[in-house]
Design an enzyme around this catalytic site. Structure first.
Site, PDB file in Angstrom:
ATOM      1  N   GLY A   7       0.819  -1.208   0.000  1.00  0.00           N
ATOM      2  CA  GLY A   7       0.000   0.000   0.000  1.00  0.00           C
ATOM      3  C   GLY A   7       0.851   1.255   0.000  1.00  0.00           C
ATOM      4  O   GLY A   7       1.938   1.290  -0.596  1.00  0.00           O
ATOM      5  N   SER A   8       0.393   2.251   0.704  1.00  0.00           N
ATOM      6  CA  SER A   8       1.040   3.558   0.625  1.00  0.00           C
ATOM      7  C   SER A   8       2.458   3.579   1.190  1.00  0.00           C
ATOM      8  O   SER A   8       3.209   4.503   0.905  1.00  0.00           O
ATOM      9  CB  SER A   8       0.203   4.587   1.378  1.00  0.00           C
ATOM     10  OG  SER A   8      -1.110   4.591   0.868  1.00  0.00           O
TER      11      SER A   8
END
Lengths: 459, 491
Positions: free
Chosen positions: B215-216
């Site tokens: 993810g981020s």
């Protein structure tokens, strides 16, 4: 320890050495080695010498001493190596069995084996005391063969144990009569061949290169041999069958000198082996196992007995793991009897095993030596027969557990658990003592008969 | 007759020679292959005949041995089994060994020739030394803090000392007691079946062997690639990325979870975790540049050993631009182990260089003499030092006034990056909450710790990009412990 070369007929006035002192010191050594092994097992397993080590030493020493005294008084000229070798092998066997007892608390065998050993020594003494001259046995040829056959037929009426009908059980005692039949057969063969060897060698007709004796002479002996082998096949005791066969061929050859016998013997043996191997599943599986000990592992059934035995030997390597530190108990069934050598191999290594083989070889060699120096054909054949029994037994069982030949159940002389076997082997040693005594005793002048023995050289 | 007797004697001699030659064959020539036969139990029996050496954490053994009296005699026990299971693994008579028990088995079992007093000593004596000890780099209090923080939730924590690569904490949750697998018999088999059947997969080492979409948190890698490649000159300069961003070559729209991402600068994008900016940057750097950058951090490395093997973190080498855009924000096929993301944080903290991570500090004999010591090894230069400095500032800002405020620690500089990875078809699964961070005490010369936390079943709404909600507090607890230990060491 070789006796000095002595002339075949010593001139009068020269004393023939008796060598009883040598025997005594060797016996002390044998007892000490056994006690050392016993202590070693205790030290390796629990860090302390077993409390009854001294008692064990005293017991074994007592047996050895009594046997020694019997020899000293009744067979003063006997070969000094025979008794110490027997005591040492028996002592080591007891140590090995005691060591294996540690792994099987529910199944103790050492004490029983000691009782049987005592009985064996007692019989040894009885034979040495009562049998003043081995030639007395010559008269019992037909009695002994009848007894041998009776003993061998007996177990057929008793239930089989582990696929072999070789036991008779009376109360709590079990006995393998086939063991004792070995001696009786050797006596019979020796007597019969001594009486008929010229007829066997020089009569009859020639076929191609081979001289075949007349059926009249050959008949009884072949019949008896076939009968004994047949009984063994019925009882599934292949080891003993192989032993009788080898014994028969060797004695026949020594008596007649006909190489044809060996050829005929080998042909017969191969035919018999092939026949039995294809008909008898029990034997067939043994042969399969010998050809490929690891087939069961590949089939995912775990190692078979022979594979486990080979593992044990391999684990021993050159010097062994040390007494009490191996895992030969993994062999499982018959570890103390048929596979006792695997324990010796694993814990004493190639070095120890070689020493054991050489002890047996020495025993056999002394038997042969006595046979060479004797003057009567019966004594000669008896000595050769008895020594060959030991040699063949060792070869058949040692070769079997080490994958040299197919495995056949048989007891390692003196070493393996098995009362009948220990007693029988003590009697064999007693008879060898007797023949070696008359072989080495000073001969009255002119008592020579037939060929003179040349002693010396290496064998 | 004499002649025939001699010949018969010669036959007996032949038999003797045959026996001796055969004995030499079995006991010497073929001994090795027989010894190594898998059906031969002796190796196993010898192996368990002595107590195994210990695995040591902070000077105290976390393992033990118990005498079972069985054929495979000594069985492994664990003092705090579930806590250290991801480090030690199990050592089972029935199921073998894993993790450190497996990687250092020679030492622990006493077969390592280095344990012997003299070279070839073991070969001569056919013996084996008492098992040696394995001293790990784990710090007990950090391990406990991480374990407490996860509190039985599915997830993992990895903490590394950035300057050295020492793994200070390695936690996978939920865990299990490896001791239940020691020994033989039905109980062990039942435990094995139960553990394997459990839906929580307690025996899975999530820290080393489970990969998650990062993810981020992956935006740190993308940012490093962009700065190194010169795709961004000034981190404060606004970019021209529209919000929302249409993936190149498609009509698919990539939204932002945060506000104010339209045309945001790189700094703001890291601070507020803007998908659009970072996806566009990934495309701008290009496939080759992104793959190279990711692999400099350790992605696609199948040979990483710490000394246990680590699952491969993946960044695809062949992608279309739209896939590259998604990969650059840690989605699509991009996956990472928690250890890999801890290495990303450590790379930033250590000025771009990654020290090779390791778990075993040294092995010793049972008497305590050092046998082998794992030295510091450089793993890779993940980015330029200048890039690392800039990213440090951006990560600190994310903690001070961004998505990662939950990780702030008074008296220390903390840099962090949140991540929320959707997974499941149409993002229906609960998102994984990620947090990677590093911390440096205000009065210290270098960062004390880099940490990665992943929580699988985060009780967070799917739109909450924080990751800072459930993962950041755990990271903070672990980092606080690391800073405390470091302060103690400095006196």
């Amino acid at each position: 320890m070789t006796a000095p070369r002595r002339p075949d007929a010593p001139p009068p006035g020269i004393r023939v050495p008796k060598r009883r002192g040598v025997e005594l010191s060797l016996l002390i050594g044998a007892v000490l080695i056994s006690v050392l092994g016993y202590a070693e097992v205790g030290l390796a397993r629990s860090g302390a010498v077993p409390p009854d080590a001294a008692r064990y030493g005293a017991g074994l020493g007592g047996l050895a001493l009594v046997a020694h005294l019997a020899v000293r008084f009744r067979a003063p000229y006997a070969d000094p190596l025979l008794l110490p070798i027997a005591v040492l092998l028996n002592g080591l066997g007891l140590v090995l069995i005691y060591r294996l007892d540690l792994e099987t608390p529910k199944d103790q065998a050492a004490a029983t084996q000691l009782v049987w050993s005592t009985l064996g020594v007692a019989l040894f003494i009885v034979v040495v005391l009562l049998l003043r001259d081995h030639r007395a046995l010559q008269g019992y040829a037909y009695v002994s063969v009848a007894a041998a056959l009776g003993l061998m037929i007996l177990p057929i009426f008793f239930p089989a144990v582990n696929g072999a009908k070789i036991w008779i059980r009376i109360g709590g005692l079990s006995f393998q009569p086939g063991e004792f039949a070995k001696i009786l057969l050797a006596v019979f063969f020796a007597a019969y061949l001594a009486a008929n060897r010229n007829a066997l060698a020089y009569t009859g007709r020639r076929i191609w290169k081979f001289q075949f004796p007349t059926g009249r002479v050959l008949g009884p002996i072949v019949a008896i041999w076939l009968l004994s082998v047949g009984v063994l096949v019925l009882e599934r005791d292949l080891g003993t069958s192989l032993l009788f066969f080898g014994l028969f061929v060797i004695m026949l050859y020594v008596a007649t000198g006909r190489t044809g016998w060996i050829a005929v013997g080998l042909v017969l043996a191969s035919a018999g082996a092939f026949l039995v191997g294809s008909l008898e599943p029990h034997v067939h599986s043994r042969v399969q196992d010998w050809l490929d000990p690891f087939a069961s592992i590949r089939a995912g059934e775990g190692p078979g007995q022979l594979a486990q035995s080979l593992f044990a030997f391999a684990a021993g390597g050159m010097l062994g793991t040390g007494l009490g530190l191996g895992h030969s108990v993994l062999i499982g069934f018959a570890t103390k009897s048929d596979f006792i050598l695997a324990t010796a191999g694993e814990e004493l290594g190639l070095v120890g095993l070689t020493a054991l083989f050489l002890l047996y070889a020495l025993l056999v060699a002394r038997g042969y030596r006595a046979g060479l120096s004797l003057r009567d054909p019966f004594g000669r054949l008896l000595a050769i027969g008895l020594a060959s029994i030991v040699a063949l037994q060792v070869f058949v069982i040692a070769g079997g557990v080490m994958g040299l030949i197919p495995l056949t159940g048989m007891a390692m002389p003196f070493l393996a658990q098995g009362g009948s076997s220990v007693v029988t082997n003590w009697v064999i040693v007693a008879l060898l003592i007797r023949v070696s005594d008359s072989a080495r005793a000073p001969q009255p002048d002119g008592a020579d008969t037939g060929e003179l023995a040349k002693v010396g050289g290496t064998r | 007759m004499i002649r025939y007797i001699r010949r018969a004697a010669a036959l007996c001699l032949i038999l003797l020679v045959a026996l001796l030659v055969n004995a030499a064959r079995v006991m010497v020539l073929e001994a090795e292959s027989l010894d190594d036969n898998p059906a031969n139990r002796r190796i196993a029996i010898d192996r368990y005949a002595k107590p195994r050496g210990e695995i040591v954490v902070d000077g105290k053994p976390v393992t033990g041995s118990r005498d079972s009296g069985q054929q495979l005699r000594w069985e492994r026990t664990y003092r705090q089994g579930p806590l250290y299971a991801p480090v030690t693994g199990y050592a089972s008579q029935t199921y073998g060994t894993t993790l450190v028990e497996h990687a250092e088995d020679d030492v622990l079992a006493g077969t390592d020739p280095m344990l012997a007093p003299l070279p070839l000593w073991n070969d001569l004596t056919r013996g084996r030394q008492p098992g040696g000890d394995v001293v790990t780099t784990i710090r007990a209090s950090m391990q406990e803090a991480a374990f407490r923080g996860l509190d039985g939730k599915r997830g993992a924590v990895v903490a590394i000392e950035p300057s050295s690569g020492r793994i200070l904490a390695l936690v996978s949750s939920p865990s299990y007691d490896p001791g239940v697998l020691s020994g033989t018999g039905q109980e062990v088999k039942d435990a094995w079946r139960r553990l394997n059947a459990s839906p929580n997969q307690p025996m899975l080492n999530r820290a080393l062997r489970q990969t998650y979409p990062p993810g981020s948190t992956f935006k740190i890698v993308t940012a490093a690639a962009a700065l190194d490649a010169g795709a961004v000159r000034d981190v404060e300069e606004p970019t021209d990325t529209p919000d929302p961003y249409v993936l190149p070559g498609t009509r698919q729209v990539l939204p932002n979870e945060a506000r104010g991402c339209g045309g945001a600068s790189l700094a703001a994008a890291i601070q507020w975790s803007c998908n659009t900016v970072m996806a566009a940057l990934g495309v701008k750097v290009g496939l080759t540049g992104m793959v190279d950058a990711a692999e400099r951090f350790g992605f696609n490395d199948t040979r990483l050993r710490v000394p246990s093997w680590v699952a491969k973190s993946n960044f695809d080498r062949r992608m279309s631009p739209d896939q590259l855009a998604l990969s650059s924000i840690g989605q699509f096929d991009t996956t990472a182990t928690p250890l890999q993301m801890a290495m990303v944080a450590a790379a930033v903290a250590n000025n771009g260089e990654i020290a090779h991570p390791y778990l075993v500090d040294r092995t010793t004999t049972s008497g305590g003499t050092t046998v082998d010591r794992t030295g510091r090894r450089s793993y890779r230069q993940a980015m330029n030092p200048a890039t690392a400095m800039q990213l440090q500032r951006l990560m600190v800002r994310a903690v001070e006034e961004g998505t990662g405020t939950n990780a702030a620690i008074p008296g220390a500089q903390v840099g962090g990056k949140t991540g929320t990875a959707q997974h499941g078809f149409g993002n229906t699964g609960t998102p994984y909450a990620w947090f990677i961070a590093w911390a440096q005490a205000d009065d210290a010369a270098q960062p004390a710790v880099a940490v990665a936390v992943v929580v699988e079943d985060a009780e967070a709404s799917r739109t909450d990009i924080s990751g800072g909600g459930s993962a950041a507090p755990i990271a903070r607890a672990v980092m606080e412990e690391a800073l405390r230990l470091e302060a103690e060491a400095r006196g």
